[in-house]
Design a protein around this motif. Structure first.
Motif, PDB file in Angstrom:
ATOM      1  N   SER A  85       1.141  -1.134  -0.348  1.00  0.00           N
ATOM      2  CA  SER A  85      -0.004  -0.157   0.253  1.00  0.00           C
ATOM      3  C   SER A  85       0.736   1.467   0.166  1.00  0.00           C
ATOM      4  CB  SER A  85      -0.783   0.225   1.167  1.00  0.00           C
ATOM      5  OG  SER A  85      -0.454  -0.432   2.235  1.00  0.00           O
ATOM      6  N   VAL A  86       0.090   2.781  -0.792  1.00  0.00           N
ATOM      7  CA  VAL A  86       1.197   3.404  -0.592  1.00  0.00           C
ATOM      8  C   VAL A  86       0.290   4.179  -0.464  1.00  0.00           C
ATOM      9  CG1 VAL A  86       1.851   3.174  -3.079  1.00  0.00           C
ATOM     10  CG2 VAL A  86      -0.141   4.580  -2.903  1.00  0.00           C
ATOM     11  N   GLU A  87      -1.357   3.986   0.660  1.00  0.00           N
ATOM     12  CA  GLU A  87      -1.627   5.381   1.626  1.00  0.00           C
ATOM     13  C   GLU A  87      -1.413   5.445   3.294  1.00  0.00           C
ATOM     14  OE1 GLU A  87      -4.935   3.737   0.512  1.00  0.00           O
ATOM     15  OE2 GLU A  87      -5.953   6.062  -1.304  1.00  0.00           O
ATOM     16  N   GLY A  88      -1.234   5.887   3.358  1.00  0.00           N
ATOM     17  CA  GLY A  88      -1.086   6.055   5.611  1.00  0.00           C
ATOM     18  C   GLY A  88      -1.988   5.082   5.834  1.00  0.00           C
ATOM     19  N   GLY A  89      -1.860   5.109   6.958  1.00  0.00           N
ATOM     20  CA  GLY A  89      -3.027   4.249   8.123  1.00  0.00           C
ATOM     21  C   GLY A  89      -2.738   2.977   7.694  1.00  0.00           C
ATOM     22  N   ASN A  90      -3.632   1.983   8.382  1.00  0.00           N
ATOM     23  CA  ASN A  90      -3.234   0.272   8.042  1.00  0.00           C
ATOM     24  C   ASN A  90      -2.450   0.011   6.635  1.00  0.00           C
ATOM     25  OD1 ASN A  90      -4.043   0.674  10.522  1.00  0.00           O
ATOM     26  ND2 ASN A  90      -7.123   0.238   9.679  1.00  0.00           N
ATOM     27  N   PRO A  91      -1.351  -0.451   6.259  1.00  0.00           N
ATOM     28  CA  PRO A  91      -0.825  -1.187   6.185  1.00  0.00           C
ATOM     29  C   PRO A  91      -1.104  -1.933   5.223  1.00  0.00           C
ATOM     30  CG  PRO A  91       0.828  -1.155   7.363  1.00  0.00           C
ATOM     31  CD  PRO A  91      -0.792   0.051   8.123  1.00  0.00           C
ATOM     32  N   TYR A  92      -0.934  -2.632   3.872  1.00  0.00           N
ATOM     33  CA  TYR A  92      -1.160  -3.167   3.842  1.00  0.00           C
ATOM     34  C   TYR A  92      -0.410  -4.302   2.230  1.00  0.00           C
ATOM     35  CZ  TYR A  92      -4.196  -1.371   0.319  1.00  0.00           C
ATOM     36  OH  TYR A  92      -4.176  -0.207  -0.697  1.00  0.00           O
TER      37      TYR A  92
END
Length: 101
Positions: free
Chosen positions: A59-66
């Motif tokens: 993932s490239v978004e912040g928050g909970n990585p996946y």
């Protein structure tokens, strides 16, 4: 154009769930990394390639990585229905990822 169905695992918080999605590719070529990224984005996953050999994306978004791990690719019209990469190595990597090594 032909259909390319690919199976993948969503690995988030130590839990893996299996999904699949479809993308259309021109008759004269196999799917490319950009095709997978585009299909993931259409499904709501913003990712970048982490491991090209194992087809693992992060993932490239912040928050909970996946992570998204492509496990099987099926092209309509292909004669063999075999996994795209080495299954034993893939299983070993999945075990290490789940244990947060």
């Amino acid at each position: 154009m032909r259909e390319c169905l690919f199976h993948f695992k969503l690995i988030k918080g130590g839990v893996a769930k299996e999904y699949r999605t479809i993308v259309m590719v021109p008759d004269n070529r196999h799917p490319e990394i950009s095709d997978f990224i585009e299909a993931f984005e259409e499904s709501g996953y913003k990712v970048e390639l982490e491991n090209e050999r194992e087809l693992i994306f992060r993932s490239v978004e912040g928050g909970n990585p996946y992570k998204l791990d492509i496990t099987k690719i099926e092209l309509k019209g292909e004669k063999q229905d075999t996994p795209y990469h080495d299954g034993e190595l893939h299983a070993l990597i999945n075990t290490l990822i789940q244990r947060n090594w």
